[in-house]
Design a protein around this motif. Structure first.
Motif, PDB file in Angstrom:
ATOM      1  N   TYR A   1     -10.906  -8.575  -6.755  1.00 34.39           N
ATOM      2  CA  TYR A   1     -10.424  -7.623  -5.747  1.00 34.39           C
ATOM      3  C   TYR A   1     -11.618  -6.943  -5.070  1.00 34.39           C
ATOM      4  CZ  TYR A   1      -5.611  -7.994  -7.347  1.00 34.39           C
ATOM      5  OH  TYR A   1      -4.367  -8.450  -7.629  1.00 34.39           O
TER       6      TYR A   1
ATOM      7  N   ARG B   1     -29.503  -6.970  -7.871  1.00 34.57           N
ATOM      8  CA  ARG B   1     -28.915  -5.668  -7.577  1.00 34.57           C
ATOM      9  C   ARG B   1     -29.436  -4.643  -8.559  1.00 34.57           C
ATOM     10  NH1 ARG B   1     -22.595  -6.385  -7.680  1.00 34.57           N
ATOM     11  NH2 ARG B   1     -22.692  -4.155  -7.343  1.00 34.57           N
TER      12      ARG B   1
ATOM     13  N   PRO C   1      -4.106  -2.111  -8.371  1.00 40.83           N
ATOM     14  CA  PRO C   1      -4.942  -3.241  -8.782  1.00 40.83           C
ATOM     15  C   PRO C   1      -6.117  -2.820  -9.659  1.00 40.83           C
ATOM     16  CG  PRO C   1      -5.231  -2.765  -6.443  1.00 40.83           C
ATOM     17  CD  PRO C   1      -4.109  -1.911  -6.919  1.00 40.83           C
ATOM     18  N   LEU C   2      -6.564  -1.576  -9.500  1.00 46.52           N
ATOM     19  CA  LEU C   2      -7.659  -1.091 -10.325  1.00 46.52           C
ATOM     20  C   LEU C   2      -7.289  -1.137 -11.796  1.00 46.52           C
ATOM     21  CD1 LEU C   2      -9.312   0.113  -7.884  1.00 46.52           C
ATOM     22  CD2 LEU C   2      -9.707   2.036  -9.383  1.00 46.52           C
TER      23      LEU C   2
ATOM     24  N   ASN D   1       0.802  -1.213   0.000  1.00 51.01           N
ATOM     25  CA  ASN D   1       0.000   0.000   0.000  1.00 51.01           C
ATOM     26  C   ASN D   1       0.841   1.271   0.000  1.00 51.01           C
ATOM     27  OD1 ASN D   1      -2.913  -0.679   0.001  1.00 51.01           O
ATOM     28  ND2 ASN D   1      -2.268  -1.953   1.714  1.00 51.01           N
TER      29      ASN D   1
ATOM     30  N   PHE E   1     -12.541  -3.930  -4.669  1.00 49.07           N
ATOM     31  CA  PHE E   1     -13.230  -2.818  -5.328  1.00 49.07           C
ATOM     32  C   PHE E   1     -14.184  -3.278  -6.409  1.00 49.07           C
ATOM     33  CE2 PHE E   1      -9.388  -3.355  -7.831  1.00 49.07           C
ATOM     34  CZ  PHE E   1      -9.887  -3.331  -9.125  1.00 49.07           C
ATOM     35  N   GLN E   2     -14.148  -4.572  -6.745  1.00 53.80           N
ATOM     36  CA  GLN E   2     -15.071  -5.064  -7.755  1.00 53.80           C
ATOM     37  C   GLN E   2     -16.416  -5.473  -7.148  1.00 53.80           C
ATOM     38  OE1 GLN E   2     -11.837  -7.809  -9.226  1.00 53.80           O
ATOM     39  NE2 GLN E   2     -12.824  -7.347 -11.161  1.00 53.80           N
ATOM     40  N   PHE E   3     -16.566  -5.262  -5.835  1.00 52.73           N
ATOM     41  CA  PHE E   3     -17.785  -5.680  -5.159  1.00 52.73           C
ATOM     42  C   PHE E   3     -18.573  -4.476  -4.644  1.00 52.73           C
ATOM     43  CE2 PHE E   3     -15.101  -9.344  -5.022  1.00 52.73           C
ATOM     44  CZ  PHE E   3     -15.970 -10.398  -5.180  1.00 52.73           C
ATOM     45  N   SER E   4     -19.865  -4.680  -4.462  1.00 54.20           N
ATOM     46  CA  SER E   4     -20.694  -3.634  -3.872  1.00 54.20           C
ATOM     47  C   SER E   4     -20.485  -3.638  -2.359  1.00 54.20           C
ATOM     48  CB  SER E   4     -22.157  -3.891  -4.193  1.00 54.20           C
ATOM     49  OG  SER E   4     -22.594  -5.038  -3.497  1.00 54.20           O
TER      50      SER E   4
ATOM     51  N   PRO F   1      -6.956  -3.355   0.029  1.00 56.58           N
ATOM     52  CA  PRO F   1      -7.291  -3.261  -1.396  1.00 56.58           C
ATOM     53  C   PRO F   1      -6.331  -4.031  -2.295  1.00 56.58           C
ATOM     54  CG  PRO F   1      -6.369  -1.195  -0.606  1.00 56.58           C
ATOM     55  CD  PRO F   1      -6.593  -2.062   0.599  1.00 56.58           C
TER      56      PRO F   1
END
Lengths: 645, 335
Positions: free
Chosen positions: B144, A582, A275-276, A193, B146-149, B100
């Motif tokens: 990862y 959803r 990672p994004l 991080n 961030f791919q989830f709600s 993350p």
């Protein structure tokens, strides 16, 4: 799901990354073969050919001893880069552990290290380097060590800041609760991080080290003859700057290009750690400016009953969109409604339903990359889409008040509360400071803030959360607004304080007939406060009805939403109703009715064509659902067909 | 029922610029195995600090936290590790509590690596089981956070806490960052998990309705102290402490028929400098604010009289009627 992109793929995928890679390949190649190919030519002294301009033999001319400058520049690549890299490595090795240590040690040691780092940062790097060089003694080693030490404090500070923020992070606390060992914490949690900003800084430091070492060599304190780096070659070329400028330009250009390579490289490597980006999910923002433009003709839809010309706000076919991967994504997709004087209209919906964007569009406060279009956006009879920006500002500035969720971030922390309240009147009504402050005190008192006169002289941080929200409301009341737009104003507050703020809004509405547009995710709060409710789903209003008619809600989504609310009447013995699936994301809007994929009553028709918002039997009750055609009478809630998990 | 956790007169203090701040000040609370205890209170009441103290993330300066009879309030090393295999914490914000940089599979494997000697393939199987336990699928392991709600992330966080097979999970405001429809699915999940695994929950929330739905026993916190503890039904039917009454009355309702009665004025006092006597007296709708005769509240701490009855309230002026009501309720439950 997108496949993982390799780190190399990310590096080469961006223009800077590609440039860095190309530059690096060239420099590394030259550094490896340079001395053996051009080394001899670089050392060949020819007194007769001193200070010659560019010629076929020496493209960049010759220096004072008649040596070929181009050959010298190329041959100096290896040493120059080696020294810059070594100095950077010293800075990283000294700085990062010192800074990171400051994140884990006790508070007293933390302060000591912090002060030491600040002291190091306060000294100019070049000055430190010069002093160190004179102590260690001039030469490659001295210069490298000196620059490394001089650059270390910046790394220490970055590492310290990063380590401190990670030490406070919840994921680190979560890992500690799980019993993750110290070594794993460092390797899997802290280092990954911190990698991104540290790599970025390493790139910058590499380029800085190159410039500083070249500078020392240029001054004669760095690399000593007969060795030579770019700094020395530059020094030798500068003597004849006016006759053969190319002799100085060559090494100068090499320093600039290598510096760029270091910076770009740092940037590209830092990106590759994200990672994004590895997943290819990060969107790009085009940053297009907002322009509330009137579209000539939208589907005209009358959301309101007769007497509508008195409306405080009338919105027709509002669209708000954001730049997206391909084309634009619609956050609000054709919303029409009106608010009459004295009404308290609630907008409910889950996150991403477009409720906040609708409110912000009315207030003219959309983010810069949003684009809004409306057939009509009327505020007290004036069409905002058609009046000049200046008139729009004046109208909204005097007749509209906005209250946000977080009162701390919407008050200026550096200005006294009284000043902030008075400012609006001084600007819009040309009132004197004294009069405006008197009005501010009166308005603060109206929001039941005790000791209003004393509070005027205080700063926002001296207020509690509830008091700040009262101050925000008082600020809105300064100009006697016709409409208050409140975007989740009680979400950040405690229940007892929330109840007080709701009482206050109700009181303001009753006393001065101010209309309120109240945005909330909490149906219970909305039903307590509002006279009318608009239910939003996926950027559309799916149902509009009086609060008293909620028992007869017609739209399956509204009914499902009501069922999922946990309140003091929920039966603890029964599982809670849930809505399967959803909501559609604005990246992937569903065709037809947006609720169809989650609706138990959906037919094939629902999945193809989007239903319009039409009045049911009661003209005050509108719904957008194929199963509830216009004119049907809404009945009391039947047992729901939504699934229970 | 086995007593899992016994918190006895615990104080958690932090050093601040103005001296010591007791974020938790003399709290007593018990959690029995397989049950859910709710902990409600406003921000600054110390409920999250108490949660952190239980798992050793906040310094206990007085009192004891007994886990199956053993004081763990100052646990270190092996003892701390054993405690954390038995007591887990799920945080409020599923966005900041998941690293993350790790995939969901790696996140769930972390506690397994630390606590169980498993082969790589056995660990993979365990990860898949955990994912399925919380309603996610095996395919999600490679993705990862961030791919989830938000709701899905909170499921991951719950699965991670369950990985060590704990007896008690402390859930600190785990639904407050979620939408209502998502909140309902998480609450259902907790109920089902308790039925399937027999895990106990200490469920912390500022939302009374949510706590009422899940918990069998509820404790109300105010300024670092527990002011009332009662069985859930009883606490709502007959709240005895005026603060509890005001809290219950402040909850927004879909079908409110009558107006509110007890309204609390003002905000929570400064925890740095809590009021003397009863800490609620500056806002209390039945205290010296309305009845100047009640000077007892200004000087006497009402906690002194509170004992370990099933329904205890730290108030000098508990109304007679609710006393009788609660007695009646107690009789019924014994019958």
């Amino acid at each position: 799901m997108a496949r993982l992109r390799t780190r190399a793929g990310i590096v080469l995928g961006s223009p800077t990354g590609l440039a860095a890679a190309l530059l690096a390949v060239c420099f590394v190649a030259i550094a490896i073969v340079g001395p053996s190919i051009w080394g001899e030519a670089a050392m060949r002294i020819d007194p007769a050919g001193a200070y010659h301009g560019p010629s076929g033999g020496a493209w960049l001319g010759t220096d004072g001893l008649g040596r070929d400058v181009l050959a010298r520049t190329l041959a100096a690549t290896r040493l120059s880069l080696e020294l810059a890299l070594a100095a950077t490595a010293i800075a990283v090795v000294l700085g990062v552990p010192l800074g990171a240590a400051a994140g884990i040690v006790g508070p007293r040691m933390q302060r000591t290290i912090g002060t030491a780092i600040s002291f190091g940062l306060a000294l100019p790097g070049m000055l430190v380097a010069l002093v160190l060089v004179t102590i260690i003694g001039p030469g490659s080693l001295g210069a490298t060590v000196a620059i490394g030490v001089a650059l270390a404090p910046t790394f220490a500070r970055t590492a310290q800041t990063l380590a401190a923020s990670i030490a406070e992070s919840e994921y680190l606390a979560a890992a500690r609760v799980l019993g993750v060992g110290r070594r794993r914490l460092l390797l899997r949690y802290v280092l990954p991080n911190t990698a991104e900003p540290l790599l970025l800084q390493t790139g910058v430091a590499g380029s800085l080290a190159l410039v500083l070492i070249s500078g020392l060599s240029f001054l004669g304190l760095g690399v000593q003859a007969p060795s030579y780096d770019w700094g020395r070659v530059l020094n030798e070329g500068v003597d004849a700057l006016y006759t053969t400028p190319s002799a100085a330009l060559g090494p100068g250009a090499a320093i600039v290009l290598a510096g760029l390579m270091f910076t770009f490289m740092g940037e590209a490597l830092a990106r590759s750690m994200n990672p994004l980006l590895r997943i290819g999910a990060a969107g790009r923002c085009s940053g297009r400016l907002a322009a509330a433009a009137a579209s000539p003709a939208g589907p005209a839809l009358d959301a309101g009953p007769a007497g509508a010309d008195l409306a405080t706000v009338r919105v027709q076919d509002l669209h708000v969109s954001f730049p997206g991967g391909s084309g634009r994504r619609e956050a609000v997709a054709g919303v029409s409604f009106e608010i009459r004087p004295g009404e308290i209209v609630g907008v409910v919906g889950e996150s991403g339903s477009g409720k906040s964007m609708t409110a912000l569009a009315i207030a003219g406060l959309l983010p810069a990359n949003a684009q809004a279009t409306t057939a009509r956006l009327e505020f007290q009879g004036t069409d905002l889409a058609r009046c000049s920006p200046r008139e729009r500002r004046r109208l909204l500035g005097t007749s509209l008040a906005v209250i946000f969720q977080d009162p701390m971030s919407s008050l200026n922390p550096a200005v006294r509360v009284g000043r902030q309240l008075a400012e609006k009147l001084e600007i819009h009504a040309g009132m004197s400071r004294g009069d405006a402050l008197a009005r501010a005190e009166q308005r603060l008192a109206q929001t039941h803030l005790p000791a209003a006169r004393r509070r005027l002289r205080q700063y926002p941080h001296e207020f509690s959360g509830g008091m700040r929200q009262r101050a925000m409301i008082a600020m809105g009341l300064m100009t006697d607004p016709a409409l208050i737009v409140a975007d989740e104003p009680t979400t950040a507050l405690d229940v007892t304080v929330q109840a007080q703020i709701l009482d206050l809004l109700r009181e303001i509405n009753r006393r001065s007939g101010t209309a309120i547009l109240f945005i909330s995710h909490d149906l219970a709060v909305v039903t307590e406060l509002c006279t009318r409710v608009l239910v939003m789903y996926a950027g559309r209003i799916v149902e509009a009805l009086d609060t008293t008619a909620l028992d007869r809600a017609a739209h399956p989504y509204t009914r499902a939403l009501l069922e999922t609310v946990v309140d003091l009447e929920s039966d603890p013995e029964q599982p809670l109703a849930t809505i399967p699936g959803r909501p559609p994301t604005i990246e992937r809007p569903a065709a037809g009715c947006p609720f169809a994929p989650r609706c138990a009553e959906a037919t094939d028709h629902c999945r193809v064509e989007t239903p319009a918002l039409v009045p049911l039997g009661d003209p005050q009750h509108l719904a957008a659902c194929w199963a509830r055609p216009a004119g049907t009478v809404a009945t009391d809630r039947a047992p729901l067909e939504v699934g229970c998990e | 029922m086995t007593l899992l956790l016994a918190i006895d007169d615990v104080r958690v203090s932090y050093r601040s610029d103005h001296g010591l701040l007791h974020a938790v000040d003399g709290v007593a609370l018990e959690v029995a195995a397989g049950t859910t205890v709710g902990l409600v209170g406003e921000s600054g009441s110390g409920k999250s600090t108490l949660a952190k103290a239980i798992v050793g993330l906040a310094p206990v300066t007085r009192g004891a936290i007994r886990h199956r009879g053993v004081d763990v309030s100052r646990a270190r090393g092996v003892q701390l590790k054993r405690l954390r295999q038995s007591v887990q914490l799920v945080f409020q914000d599923p966005y900041s509590s998941l690293n993350p940089r790790l995939t969901i599979g790696q996140l769930l494997a972390e506690p397994l690596i630390e606590h169980f000697p498993l082969s790589r393939s056995a660990r993979q199987r365990e990860v898949v089981q955990l994912l399925e336990l919380v309603g996610l699928s095996a395919g999600d392991a490679d993705r990862y956070p961030f791919q989830f709600s938000g709701g899905q992330r909170q499921r991951v966080a719950i699965a991670r806490a369950l990985a060590v097979k704990p007896e008690l999970v402390i859930a600190d405001e785990i639904t407050s960052a979620l939408d209502v429809s998502v909140q309902a699915t998480i609450l259902n999940l907790l109920r089902d998990l308790q039925r399937e695994t027999g895990v106990a929950f200490l469920f912390i929330s500022h939302n009374l309705a949510v706590v009422r739905y899940l918990a069998q026993q509820i404790a109300v916190m105010h300024l670092g102290q527990v002011v009332e503890v009662a069985p859930a039904q009883e606490l709502f039917a007959a709240p005895r402490h005026p603060y509890t009454k005001a809290l219950v009355d402040s909850v927004p309702r879909l079908h409110r028929r009558d107006g509110r009665s007890a309204r609390v004025e003002g905000d929570l006092p400064d925890p740095q400098d809590p009021p003397a006597g009863c800490r609620f007296h500056t806002r209390c709708p039945v205290g010296p604010l309305v009845d100047p005769q009640r000077t007892l509240c200004l000087t006497q701490d009402p906690h002194a009289g509170a004992t370990a009855r099933p329904h205890r309230a730290a108030c000098h002026y508990v109304p007679e009627t609710s006393e009788e009501l609660s007695n009646a309720a107690g009789d019924r439950s014994r019958a």
